[in-house]
Design a protein around this motif. Structure first.
Motif, PDB file in Angstrom:
ATOM      1  N   THR A 333       8.201  -5.323  10.276  1.00  0.00           N
ATOM      2  CA  THR A 333       7.700  -4.381  11.280  1.00  0.00           C
ATOM      3  C   THR A 333       6.761  -5.062  12.263  1.00  0.00           C
ATOM      4  O   THR A 333       6.631  -4.616  13.405  1.00  0.00           O
ATOM      5  N   SER A 334       6.075  -6.130  11.802  1.00  0.00           N
ATOM      6  CA  SER A 334       5.228  -6.902  12.712  1.00  0.00           C
ATOM      7  C   SER A 334       5.143  -8.333  12.195  1.00  0.00           C
ATOM      8  O   SER A 334       5.336  -8.596  10.986  1.00  0.00           O
ATOM      9  N   ARG A 335       4.833  -9.248  13.059  1.00  0.00           N
ATOM     10  CA  ARG A 335       4.731 -10.653  12.668  1.00  0.00           C
ATOM     11  C   ARG A 335       3.556 -10.873  11.726  1.00  0.00           C
ATOM     12  O   ARG A 335       3.630 -11.657  10.775  1.00  0.00           O
ATOM     13  N   ASP A 336       2.458 -10.132  11.982  1.00  0.00           N
ATOM     14  CA  ASP A 336       1.279 -10.280  11.130  1.00  0.00           C
ATOM     15  C   ASP A 336       1.585  -9.852   9.694  1.00  0.00           C
ATOM     16  O   ASP A 336       1.173 -10.523   8.731  1.00  0.00           O
ATOM     17  N   ALA A 337       2.299  -8.709   9.550  1.00  0.00           N
ATOM     18  CA  ALA A 337       2.643  -8.246   8.205  1.00  0.00           C
ATOM     19  C   ALA A 337       3.562  -9.240   7.502  1.00  0.00           C
ATOM     20  O   ALA A 337       3.428  -9.504   6.294  1.00  0.00           O
ATOM     21  N   LEU A 338       4.499  -9.828   8.241  1.00  0.00           N
ATOM     22  CA  LEU A 338       5.415 -10.799   7.655  1.00  0.00           C
ATOM     23  C   LEU A 338       4.667 -12.043   7.187  1.00  0.00           C
ATOM     24  O   LEU A 338       4.874 -12.531   6.067  1.00  0.00           O
ATOM     25  N   GLU A 339       3.775 -12.584   8.005  1.00  0.00           N
ATOM     26  CA  GLU A 339       3.031 -13.782   7.641  1.00  0.00           C
ATOM     27  C   GLU A 339       2.064 -13.509   6.491  1.00  0.00           C
ATOM     28  O   GLU A 339       1.894 -14.332   5.588  1.00  0.00           O
ATOM     29  N   LEU A 340       1.424 -12.338   6.524  1.00  0.00           N
ATOM     30  CA  LEU A 340       0.495 -11.999   5.449  1.00  0.00           C
ATOM     31  C   LEU A 340       1.224 -11.839   4.121  1.00  0.00           C
ATOM     32  O   LEU A 340       0.762 -12.286   3.066  1.00  0.00           O
ATOM     33  N   GLY A 341       2.411 -11.185   4.151  1.00  0.00           N
ATOM     34  CA  GLY A 341       3.202 -11.045   2.921  1.00  0.00           C
ATOM     35  C   GLY A 341       3.639 -12.391   2.374  1.00  0.00           C
ATOM     36  O   GLY A 341       3.607 -12.625   1.149  1.00  0.00           O
ATOM     37  N   ALA A 342       4.053 -13.305   3.261  1.00  0.00           N
ATOM     38  CA  ALA A 342       4.472 -14.633   2.812  1.00  0.00           C
ATOM     39  C   ALA A 342       3.309 -15.404   2.188  1.00  0.00           C
ATOM     40  O   ALA A 342       3.455 -16.066   1.150  1.00  0.00           O
ATOM     41  N   ALA A 343       2.125 -15.306   2.826  1.00  0.00           N
ATOM     42  CA  ALA A 343       0.950 -16.003   2.293  1.00  0.00           C
ATOM     43  C   ALA A 343       0.557 -15.445   0.923  1.00  0.00           C
ATOM     44  O   ALA A 343       0.218 -16.197  -0.005  1.00  0.00           O
ATOM     45  N   LEU A 344       0.611 -14.122   0.762  1.00  0.00           N
ATOM     46  CA  LEU A 344       0.259 -13.521  -0.521  1.00  0.00           C
ATOM     47  C   LEU A 344       1.272 -13.906  -1.595  1.00  0.00           C
ATOM     48  O   LEU A 344       0.908 -14.159  -2.754  1.00  0.00           O
ATOM     49  N   ALA A 345       2.549 -13.984  -1.245  1.00  0.00           N
ATOM     50  CA  ALA A 345       3.571 -14.398  -2.213  1.00  0.00           C
ATOM     51  C   ALA A 345       3.354 -15.844  -2.656  1.00  0.00           C
ATOM     52  O   ALA A 345       3.490 -16.178  -3.849  1.00  0.00           O
ATOM     53  N   GLN A 346       2.986 -16.735  -1.712  1.00  0.00           N
ATOM     54  CA  GLN A 346       2.693 -18.121  -2.072  1.00  0.00           C
ATOM     55  C   GLN A 346       1.484 -18.201  -3.009  1.00  0.00           C
ATOM     56  O   GLN A 346       1.478 -18.972  -3.983  1.00  0.00           O
ATOM     57  N   LEU A 347       0.473 -17.389  -2.720  1.00  0.00           N
ATOM     58  CA  LEU A 347      -0.719 -17.387  -3.565  1.00  0.00           C
ATOM     59  C   LEU A 347      -0.381 -16.925  -4.982  1.00  0.00           C
ATOM     60  O   LEU A 347      -0.844 -17.512  -5.970  1.00  0.00           O
ATOM     61  N   GLN A 348       0.455 -15.909  -5.097  1.00  0.00           N
ATOM     62  CA  GLN A 348       0.845 -15.431  -6.422  1.00  0.00           C
ATOM     63  C   GLN A 348       1.675 -16.469  -7.161  1.00  0.00           C
ATOM     64  O   GLN A 348       1.540 -16.654  -8.389  1.00  0.00           O
ATOM     65  N   THR A 349       2.563 -17.174  -6.453  1.00  0.00           N
ATOM     66  CA  THR A 349       3.373 -18.217  -7.088  1.00  0.00           C
ATOM     67  C   THR A 349       2.490 -19.342  -7.620  1.00  0.00           C
ATOM     68  O   THR A 349       2.667 -19.829  -8.749  1.00  0.00           O
ATOM     69  N   ARG A 350       1.511 -19.777  -6.821  1.00  0.00           N
ATOM     70  CA  ARG A 350       0.598 -20.827  -7.275  1.00  0.00           C
ATOM     71  C   ARG A 350      -0.226 -20.353  -8.465  1.00  0.00           C
ATOM     72  O   ARG A 350      -0.513 -21.127  -9.396  1.00  0.00           O
ATOM     73  N   LEU A 351      -0.603 -19.079  -8.451  1.00  0.00           N
ATOM     74  CA  LEU A 351      -1.374 -18.556  -9.569  1.00  0.00           C
ATOM     75  C   LEU A 351      -0.543 -18.555 -10.855  1.00  0.00           C
ATOM     76  O   LEU A 351      -1.046 -18.881 -11.941  1.00  0.00           O
TER      77      LEU A 351
END
Length: 408
Positions: A333-351
């Motif tokens: 729906t927005s570029r910000d939401a897409l980038e934020l979701g990707a960053a949160l997914a990377q953080l969860q994977t590293r965790l």
């Protein structure tokens, strides 16, 4: 340390409330402007409509008079002055054609009437008539005067032209006497269609025809004097019989092609009526409110569509804060939401990777600790009369020695 305050509003609610405040303020300001200035706008529009309506009335009258003027011109070029029967047939046919001509006649160059409609005035000397004397030099169109046809005098306008032979010599004069009632009827009908009061004004300041639809009060003396001089002017608003009317004058009603210099005074109600459809101030405010609500609905839908993925990411982040892993759904729906979701997914994977590594390390440490405890237990159970040497216990602690031959 960050402390979370409970009871806060979500991002979408903050944006919606902000938009509602902005729209409400804009609607309030618009309502104030409409209430304060709409009356002035409508009055200016009514003034413009009145002037344009007066020009339309003048155009209708001009075209009607030009048709008769052109007809007279055609007759003057084609009539045969020496044919008495033809002249009589012509004068009778003219008055029967449409009713606008009360009488028609043809006189010779000396002023003797050769033919007249229904033989009225035939053989009379008309050399002293104004229409005859004027037509000898140029085409003429007189002001209103009364002419007696039998026993009934009737107001008419004299329209006359000279008759010339092939060599250009004057041989006679042809005249139409136009009924003022015909002009009056046309003025009333056209003015009614446009919702106007109309008054024809001559150069002498007389009002030969009028259409008073809104007020029977005559125009002011100033308006009549100005119109008689052929000056185009709007007189603003005046109160007559308790009603506010806009007044204006239109000079040169019959144009430059007709030698009749009349003006037209027109007036109309100041307020928009059924004749000129319009919106009241209340209707305008309601329309603004409707537009504002529609805008709010569209903006709320856009905000909800844009902020909902961000709110879902916030929920995922809260779960992550307490140790739960909940991968967010990808949103475009927005570029910000897409980038934020990707960053949160990377953080969860590293965790998750870090948790796995910590689990392995803990398992290894538990194994080592168990071995040490077993060794200590064996050491504590050795006999008081030691049959084995300290070296044997060290070997036991170090584990069995490997045979060099096994290594080979």
């Amino acid at each position: 340390m960050f402390r979370r305050k409970s009871g806060g509003l979500s991002l979408s609610m903050v944006l919606i409330i902000g938009i509602l405040c902005v729209v409400a303020g804009a609607l309030g300001a618009g309502a104030i402007v409409v209430a304060r200035y709409q009356d002035g706008f409508l009055r200016a529009a009514r003034a413009e409509a009145t002037i344009r309506g007066g020009e339309a009335v003048a155009l209708v009258l001009r075209n009607a008079m030009m048709r008769e003027w052109s007809s007279l011109d055609a007759v003057s070029k084609n009539v045969r002055i020496n044919s008495s029967s033809g002249l009589q047939n012509f004068t009778d046919a003219v008055v029967a054609s449409g009713g606008q001509i009360a009488w028609a006649g043809v006189a010779d160059v000396h002023g003797w009437l050769l033919a007249g409609s229904h033989r009225v005035g035939e053989g009379r000397d008309v050399s002293d008539e104004d229409w005859f004397k004027a037509a000898i030099t140029r085409p003429s169109l007189s002001d209103v005067h009364r002419h007696r046809f039998g026993d009934n005098p009737e107001p008419v306008l004299d329209m006359s032209r000279g008759i010339y032979d092939a060599d250009g010599f004057l041989t006679g004069v042809v005249v139409y006497k136009l009924r003022l009632s015909w002009l009056q009827k046309m003025l009333v009908e056209t003015s009614a269609d446009l919702g106007l009061d109309s008054f024809l004004v001559t150069r002498s300041g007389e009002v030969p025809a009028q259409a008073a639809l809104h007020s029977t009060a005559p125009p002011s003396s100033q308006a009549i004097a100005t119109a008689a001089r052929g000056i185009s002017r709007d007189y603003g608003y005046s109160h007559q019989n308790g009603e506010e009317l806009f007044n204006a004058s239109v000079p040169g009603v019959f144009g430059e092609d007709l030698p009749l210099h009349w003006s037209l005074i027109v007036r109309s109600p100041a307020q928009i009526s059924a004749a000129v459809p319009g919106m009241t101030a209340t209707q305008t405010v309601l329309a603004l409110i409707g537009i504002g609500l529609a805008m709010v609905l569209v903006l709320v839908l856009i905000i909800r569509r844009t902020t909902r993925p961000i709110e879902q990411l916030v929920a995922s982040a809260r779960k992550l804060a307490v140790g739960e892993i909940d991968y967010p759904l990808a949103s475009r729906t927005s570029r910000d939401a897409l980038e934020l979701g990707a960053a949160l997914a990377q953080l969860q994977t590293r965790l998750l990777r870090l948790r796995s590594a910590i689990g392995v390390r803990r398992s290894e440490r538990a194994t080592d600790q168990a071995a040490e405890e077993d060794l200590l237990a064996q050491w504590s159970r050795r006999p008081e009369t030691e049959e084995q040497s300290d070296e044997s216990w060290r070997n036991l602690a170090e584990g069995p020695k490997k045979d060099p031959r096994d290594a080979a």
